[in-house]
Design an enzyme around this catalytic site. Structure first.
Site, PDB file in Angstrom:
ATOM      1  N   ASP A  12      38.687  24.652  22.724  1.00 32.35           N
ATOM      2  CA  ASP A  12      37.784  25.489  23.303  1.00 32.35           C
ATOM      3  C   ASP A  12      37.539  26.640  22.382  1.00 32.35           C
ATOM      4  OD1 ASP A  12      35.838  26.421  25.153  1.00 32.35           O
ATOM      5  OD2 ASP A  12      37.328  26.769  26.699  1.00 32.35           O
ATOM      6  N   LYS A  70      39.576  33.022  23.992  1.00 28.43           N
ATOM      7  CA  LYS A  70      38.782  32.370  23.003  1.00 28.43           C
ATOM      8  C   LYS A  70      37.308  33.180  22.884  1.00 28.43           C
ATOM      9  CE  LYS A  70      36.161  30.093  26.036  1.00 28.43           C
ATOM     10  NZ  LYS A  70      34.798  29.803  26.133  1.00 28.43           N
TER      11      LYS A  70
END
EC number: 1.1.1.94
Length: 335
Positions: free
Chosen positions: A244, A191
């Site tokens: 996230d 991410k």
């Protein structure tokens, strides 16, 4: 209960603060003398979180042995590139049969090891069933501000996962346990790469349509590499995956998004890093993710373009342009 926290950055401090809030005795490992004095005397982490008062049950020490030895739980939160060296130092006095919780995110340069692989390679087998990994949408400042937050706790041992879940869960901090260590780690690491791309898009002045496109296709890339490594695809729809990813790509506190934003505005990477007080894990992770995708034979267009921007000096505008010019494809999770 006595807990040792390895790492005095903003996230390690925030986790230590949370645990001290629950009444546990927490010792934070810190290399900086003025930082140690500030935490112990004024209850303030003057280097990373100067605007927040920390609980009195949270103290700091420069002696790693003191932080680790004899504790009832260890929380490990150093930058992932420093993890191997730290584990090699502490394994001689690391307590046995206590939970070891990792909050580090990244893929080791060169070896391409995930954090769990580093732990399992560097620590003897007697520790492996006590290992767990914490990840999810959780800015450090908001944890200290007691903003309601959820995270994932992953462990190959259900007993360990449930014990860590119970220790960390509090009025403002909710945890979900999962056996999918690989999925939680892949989501938490990659991410940051996608957040760099989202920051570049924002810095170039593109709108929310573009950011949403990057998040969507970024999740596709994360899922592809996760499946190849043996992850459960459902993990990527949870806190350590989509949760996230959204926070890191959209939140103004995100270090990785900030680096991308400044690159999009025309600053060089060297200029940006020279003034940063914290590590943006996505920079090193991009190199490892690119090499891992090549090794596994997986197409990861966003990761490839971020790599070219960081390591081959490709113009950020050309990065976005080339992503939009790719061959047309059918929609699907793995295309």
């Amino acid at each position: 209960m006595k807990i040792g926290v390895i790492g005095s950055g903003s996230f390690g401090t925030a986790l230590g603060s949370l645990l001290a809030d629950k009444g546990y005795e927490v010792t934070l490992w810190c290399r900086n003398d003025s930082q140690i004095e500030s935490i112990n005397r004024n209850h303030i982490n003057n280097k990373h979180l100067p605007d927040f008062t920390l609980p009195e049950k949270l103290t700091a020490s420069k002696d790693l042995r003191t932080v680790v030895q004899g504790k009832d739980m260890i929380v490990s939160s150093p930058p992932s590139h420093a993890l191997t060296e730290i584990l090699r130092e502490i394994k001689e006095y690391l307590p046995e049969k206590v939970p070891i919780v990792s909050a580090s995110k990244g893929i080791e340069n060169g070896t391409l090891r995930l954090v769990s692989e580093i732990f399992e390679s560097e620590l003897p087998g007697k520790y492996h069933s006590y290992l767990s990994y914490l990840s999810g949408p959780s800015f450090a400042k908001e944890i200290i501000q007691k903003v309601p937050t959820i995270v994932s706790i992953a462990s190959r041992s259900e007993t360990t996962a449930r014990k860590v879940q119970e220790i960390f869960s509090f009025l403002y901090f909710r945890t979900y346990w999962t056996p999918d260590v690989i999925g939680v780690e892949v989501g938490g690491s990659l991410k940051n790469v996608i957040a760099l791309a989202a920051g570049v898009s924002d810095g170039l002045g593109f709108g929310q349509n573009t950011r949403a496109a990057l998040i969507t296709r970024g999740l596709n890339e994360i899922t592809k590499i996760g499946l190849k490594l043996g992850a459960d695809p459902m993990t990527f729809l949870g806190p350590s995956g989509m949760g996230d990813l959204i926070l890191t790509c959209c939140g103004e506190q995100s270090r990785n998004r900030t680096v991308g934003f400044r690159l999009g505005k025309g600053e060089t990477l060297e200029q940006i890093l020279s003034g940063m007080n914290e590590v943006a894990e996505g920079i090193k992770t991009t190199q490892s993710a690119y090499e891992l995708s090549q090794k596994l034979g997986i197409e990861m267009a966003i990761t490839n373009e971020v790599y070219k921007m960081l390591y081959e000096d490709k113009n950020p505008k050309e990065v976005v342009k080339d992503l939009m010019k790719r061959d047309l494809k059918r929609e699907g999770v793995l295309v």
